[in-house]
Design a protein around this motif. Structure first.
Motif, mmCIF file in Angstrom:
data_model
loop_
_atom_site.group_PDB
_atom_site.id
_atom_site.type_symbol
_atom_site.label_atom_id
_atom_site.label_comp_id
_atom_site.label_asym_id
_atom_site.label_seq_id
_atom_site.Cartn_x
_atom_site.Cartn_y
_atom_site.Cartn_z
ATOM 1 N N UNK A 1 0.730 -1.260 0.056
ATOM 2 C CA UNK A 1 0.144 0.044 0.080
ATOM 3 C C UNK A 1 0.910 1.139 0.100
ATOM 4 N N UNK A 2 0.389 2.270 -0.374
ATOM 5 C CA UNK A 2 1.144 3.558 -0.693
ATOM 6 C C UNK A 2 0.141 4.819 -0.070
ATOM 7 N N UNK A 3 0.726 5.792 0.450
ATOM 8 C CA UNK A 3 -0.009 6.909 0.886
ATOM 9 C C UNK A 3 -0.346 7.936 -0.354
ATOM 10 N N UNK A 4 0.227 7.413 -1.548
ATOM 11 C CA UNK A 4 0.004 8.258 -2.839
ATOM 12 C C UNK A 4 -1.045 7.494 -3.767
ATOM 13 N N UNK A 5 -1.543 6.053 -3.224
ATOM 14 C CA UNK A 5 -2.266 5.364 -4.059
ATOM 15 C C UNK A 5 -3.578 5.911 -4.290
ATOM 16 N N UNK A 6 -4.406 5.941 -5.308
ATOM 17 C CA UNK A 6 -5.312 6.234 -5.585
ATOM 18 C C UNK A 6 -6.736 5.328 -5.522
ATOM 19 N N UNK A 7 -6.384 4.010 -5.819
ATOM 20 C CA UNK A 7 -7.039 2.971 -5.599
ATOM 21 C C UNK A 7 -6.821 2.283 -4.022
ATOM 22 N N UNK A 8 -7.933 1.464 -3.836
ATOM 23 C CA UNK A 8 -7.588 0.827 -2.539
ATOM 24 C C UNK A 8 -6.724 -0.336 -2.453
ATOM 25 N N UNK A 9 -6.150 -0.909 -1.382
ATOM 26 C CA UNK A 9 -5.278 -1.895 -1.421
ATOM 27 C C UNK A 9 -6.025 -3.310 -2.032
ATOM 28 N N UNK A 10 -7.489 -3.320 -1.422
ATOM 29 C CA UNK A 10 -8.055 -4.598 -2.014
ATOM 30 C C UNK A 10 -8.238 -4.298 -3.232
ATOM 31 N N UNK A 11 -8.469 -3.386 -4.153
ATOM 32 C CA UNK A 11 -8.745 -3.040 -5.548
ATOM 33 C C UNK A 11 -7.400 -3.674 -6.192
#
Length: 153
Positions: A81-91
């Motif tokens: 996971x990343x603080x910069x991610x736009x999608x959820x970790x599940x996605x």
């Protein structure tokens, strides 16, 4: 030096995972590794690195003069996971899993060395030490000569 049939199958799985790229129409680019150590200390926990690990084989019902094998493999994709991610970790995990399953089912014969590949239930993992993601389990069914694991039957 000869190569056993199971080694051809394992390399085929690695090659297939390495073909999962954005350029090939998948959601991300994966990098497959077959670890050199059982404790995975030779693997850096980088996003989208995929570890290929054999599990203990089971015997199947073989014809006379052959050995029939059901070989499980774990295809463990690190998804961080990343603080910069736009999608959820599940996605992200769902996309990685789906890409792996889709690619592995393109050739269930593993380059002609097996007669079937089955997708088994997947397991999410998070060890708290940088390894998190999805472990896709498959079972590859193949057959060799009874007393010669180097020769396909």
């Amino acid at each position: 030096m000869s190569t056993p049939i199971i080694e051809y199958i394992a390399e085929n799985i690695k090659d297939a995972v390495n073909e999962i790229t954005v350029a090939n129409g998948f959601n991300q680019t994966l990098t497959a590794i077959r670890p050199k150590r059982n404790d995975f200390k030779d693997v850096s926990p980088d996003d989208l690195v995929v570890l290929i690990k054999q599990d203990n084989p089971e015997t199947g019902e073989a014809a006379i003069g052959t050995a029939d094998w059901n070989q499980p493999f774990w295809i463990m994709a690190i998804v961080l996971d990343s603080d910069n991610a736009t999608d959820s970790i599940d996605t992200r995990i769902n996309q990685v899993r789906a890409d792996i399953e889709k690619k592995l089912m393109v050739d269930v014969t593993r380059g002609g060395y097996a007669y079937d590949t089955a997708i088994l239930p997947s397991i999410e993992f998070n060890d708290g030490q940088g390894f998190s993601g999805i472990a896709v389990q498959i079972a590859v069914k193949y057959r060799t000569e009874l007393e010669d694991p180097y020769t396909k039957a």
